[in-house]
Design a protein around this motif. Structure first.
Motif, PDB file in Angstrom:
ATOM      1  N   ALA A  17      80.279  63.648  28.801  1.00  0.00           N
ATOM      2  CA  ALA A  17      79.266  64.487  28.334  1.00  0.00           C
ATOM      3  C   ALA A  17      79.026  65.917  29.204  1.00  0.00           C
ATOM      4  O   ALA A  17      79.490  65.820  30.339  1.00  0.00           O
ATOM      5  N   ASN A  18      78.658  66.569  28.606  1.00  0.00           N
ATOM      6  CA  ASN A  18      78.313  68.099  29.028  1.00  0.00           C
ATOM      7  C   ASN A  18      79.302  68.835  29.147  1.00  0.00           C
ATOM      8  O   ASN A  18      79.514  70.191  28.638  1.00  0.00           O
ATOM      9  N   PHE A  23      75.405  71.255  28.452  1.00  0.00           N
ATOM     10  CA  PHE A  23      74.751  70.237  29.136  1.00  0.00           C
ATOM     11  C   PHE A  23      73.853  69.654  27.986  1.00  0.00           C
ATOM     12  O   PHE A  23      73.039  70.538  27.140  1.00  0.00           O
ATOM     13  N   ASP A  24      73.778  68.170  27.844  1.00  0.00           N
ATOM     14  CA  ASP A  24      73.124  67.403  27.085  1.00  0.00           C
ATOM     15  C   ASP A  24      73.490  67.705  25.638  1.00  0.00           C
ATOM     16  O   ASP A  24      72.706  67.327  24.344  1.00  0.00           O
ATOM     17  N   HIS A 140      69.595  60.069  24.466  1.00  0.00           N
ATOM     18  CA  HIS A 140      70.632  61.126  24.510  1.00  0.00           C
ATOM     19  C   HIS A 140      71.757  60.974  23.723  1.00  0.00           C
ATOM     20  O   HIS A 140      72.333  60.028  23.414  1.00  0.00           O
ATOM     21  N   ASP A 142      74.552  63.011  23.605  1.00  0.00           N
ATOM     22  CA  ASP A 142      75.762  63.583  23.986  1.00  0.00           C
ATOM     23  C   ASP A 142      76.824  62.629  24.221  1.00  0.00           C
ATOM     24  O   ASP A 142      78.210  62.957  24.405  1.00  0.00           O
ATOM     25  N   ASN A 143      76.662  61.353  24.804  1.00  0.00           N
ATOM     26  CA  ASN A 143      77.737  60.338  24.783  1.00  0.00           C
ATOM     27  C   ASN A 143      78.055  59.551  23.503  1.00  0.00           C
ATOM     28  O   ASN A 143      78.911  59.178  23.184  1.00  0.00           O
ATOM     29  N   THR A 183      71.425  58.098  35.842  1.00  0.00           N
ATOM     30  CA  THR A 183      70.964  59.168  35.202  1.00  0.00           C
ATOM     31  C   THR A 183      69.592  59.727  35.432  1.00  0.00           C
ATOM     32  O   THR A 183      69.695  61.168  35.630  1.00  0.00           O
ATOM     33  N   ARG A 187      69.161  63.713  36.981  1.00  0.00           N
ATOM     34  CA  ARG A 187      68.216  64.344  36.424  1.00  0.00           C
ATOM     35  C   ARG A 187      67.328  64.883  37.117  1.00  0.00           C
ATOM     36  O   ARG A 187      66.631  66.046  36.883  1.00  0.00           O
ATOM     37  N   ARG A 234      73.907  69.148  41.203  1.00  0.00           N
ATOM     38  CA  ARG A 234      74.270  67.737  41.406  1.00  0.00           C
ATOM     39  C   ARG A 234      75.424  67.640  42.170  1.00  0.00           C
ATOM     40  O   ARG A 234      75.792  66.317  42.737  1.00  0.00           O
ATOM     41  N   GLY A 260      79.253  63.914  32.779  1.00  0.00           N
ATOM     42  CA  GLY A 260      77.864  63.397  32.526  1.00  0.00           C
ATOM     43  C   GLY A 260      77.039  63.605  33.831  1.00  0.00           C
ATOM     44  O   GLY A 260      76.606  64.814  34.457  1.00  0.00           O
ATOM     45  N   SER A 261      76.206  62.764  34.251  1.00  0.00           N
ATOM     46  CA  SER A 261      75.498  62.679  35.340  1.00  0.00           C
ATOM     47  C   SER A 261      76.202  62.048  36.498  1.00  0.00           C
ATOM     48  O   SER A 261      75.331  61.888  37.648  1.00  0.00           O
TER      49      SER A 261
HETATM   50  N1  HSE Z   1      73.766  64.916  29.493  1.00  0.00           N
HETATM   51  C1  HSE Z   1      73.431  63.744  30.410  1.00  0.00           C
HETATM   52  C2  HSE Z   1      73.090  64.260  31.828  1.00  0.00           C
HETATM   53  C3  HSE Z   1      74.337  62.897  30.187  1.00  0.00           C
HETATM   54  O1  HSE Z   1      73.964  65.084  32.279  1.00  0.00           O
HETATM   55  O2  HSE Z   1      72.134  64.049  32.278  1.00  0.00           O
HETATM   56  C4  HSE Z   1      73.969  61.455  30.485  1.00  0.00           C
HETATM   57  O3  HSE Z   1      73.086  61.045  29.079  1.00  0.00           O
END
Ligand code: HSE
Length: 312
Positions: A17-18, A23-24, A140, A142-143, A183, A187, A234, A260-261
């Motif tokens: 993801a991302n 992002f998201d 979510h 995106d995954n 996650t 976040r 991150r 992703g995260s």
């Molecule tokens: N887009 C989300 C994140 C991915 O980066 O926090 C995890 O669902």
């Protein structure tokens, strides 16, 4: 005569993801890793969860991603039968490559197959999101969307899923250091507001990326994968992140970032040779630091979760 299957086995892909630039909103399915889930009709109504090998998930339906997604879809179908669901995790929770999404989409694809409901992927999506919400507390997409539909997907703020052309020449390297990052924790380090100039530039990079993949400029699209909003915050959570970035870039990765995260990272390469060099360089960093890890040299899967076998 009833030809409905009494058993089926479903494969679901890991996802990134991302992809730095969305992002998201952006995500893609991987050819590997992936995992399997099994479904068997039983006489007792409801969803009955079983942990497969090396799997220790809660077996209460409402606390289990697959259980919740399966129960949600079964309910919508009028609870036509009971089902035993055997969940075998090989995409580990907290890996940053869509573990909960794989569980959620496998569940709805399996129930749809046993029920012979013939639902479209976009119709299955809300039920998979019911499962995803168990893990992340939020819906979510995106995954979940790429895991269900395959390929690369962009989700707009109203939840509309836009499939993007798959850059088939891309070779991906995914490094999964064996630590868990939740996650929610990943976040929590993000700012609630970002400078207007960063938002403007990020929107422009995403726009250019979408333009490039639609134009078939797969190489150009790699260079649009800029992350101006998230990665810097991150990075501190990622094991040996500076060393990984340096090693991957020096070995020839054209783009890359946090999957992703996190803690997984993804790297985009132009050839199998380049991907192999990048993989070796990343493994070198991990080994030098004594860090357990999994490495996947893979590509985007145009296929999402699907039934691999069934019996009557
Ligand atoms: N887009 C989300 C994140 C991915 O980066 O926090 C995890 O669902």
């Amino acid at each position: 005569m009833n030809h409905a299957p009494t058993f089926c086995r479903v494969w679901a892909p890991a996802t990134v993801a991302n992809l730095n630039v969305g992002f998201d909103a952006l995500g893609c399915a991987l050819k590997a890793p992936g995992e399997f889930m099994e479904f068997r009709r039983v006489s007792q109504p409801g969803v009955h969860l079983v942990n497969g090998p090396n799997t220790e998930l809660p077996l209460e339906v409402e606390a289990n991603v697959a259980g919740k997604a399966a129960a949600s879809l079964l309910h919508a179908l009028g609870n036509p039968f009971g089902v035993e669901v055997t969940v075998t995790k090989s995409i580990l929770p907290g890996s940053g490559i869509g573990s909960s999404a794989a569980s959620a989409v496998a569940a709805v694809v399996g129930i749809d197959a046993l029920a012979q409901a013939g639902m479209r992927r976009d119709e299955l999506l809300p039920f998979a999101l019911d499962g995803e919400a168990v893990a992340s507390g939020a819906r979510h997409t995106d995954n979940v969307a790429p895991a269900l539909m395959g390929g690369m997907t962009l989700i707009d703020p109203q939840g509309k899923v836009c499939p993007l052309p798959v850059p088939t020449s891309w070779h991906l390297v995914v490094l999964h250091p064996q630590v868990v990052i939740k996650t929610a924790a990943s976040r929590a380090v993000l700012p609630s507001q970002v400078p207007l100039s960063d938002a403007v530039n990020q929107a422009a990079w995403l726009g250019r990326f979408v333009h490039d993949v639609h134009s078939g400029n797969e190489l150009e699209a790699m260079y649009a994968l800029e992350d101006l909003l998230v990665g810097a915050h991150r990075g501190a959570l990622m094991p040996h992140w500076d060393a990984c970035q340096t090693a991957a870039k020096e070995a020839g990765a054209r783009a890359g970032g946090i999957s992703g995260s996190g803690p997984s990272s993804f790297w985009v390469c132009r050839s199998a040779e380049e991907a192999s060099l990048v993989g070796r360089a990343l493994q070198g960093v991990m080994s030098a630091q004594g860090m357990d890890h999994h490495l996947h040299v893979t590509a985007i899967s145009s296929q999402g979760a699907h039934v691999v076998s069934q019996s009557h």
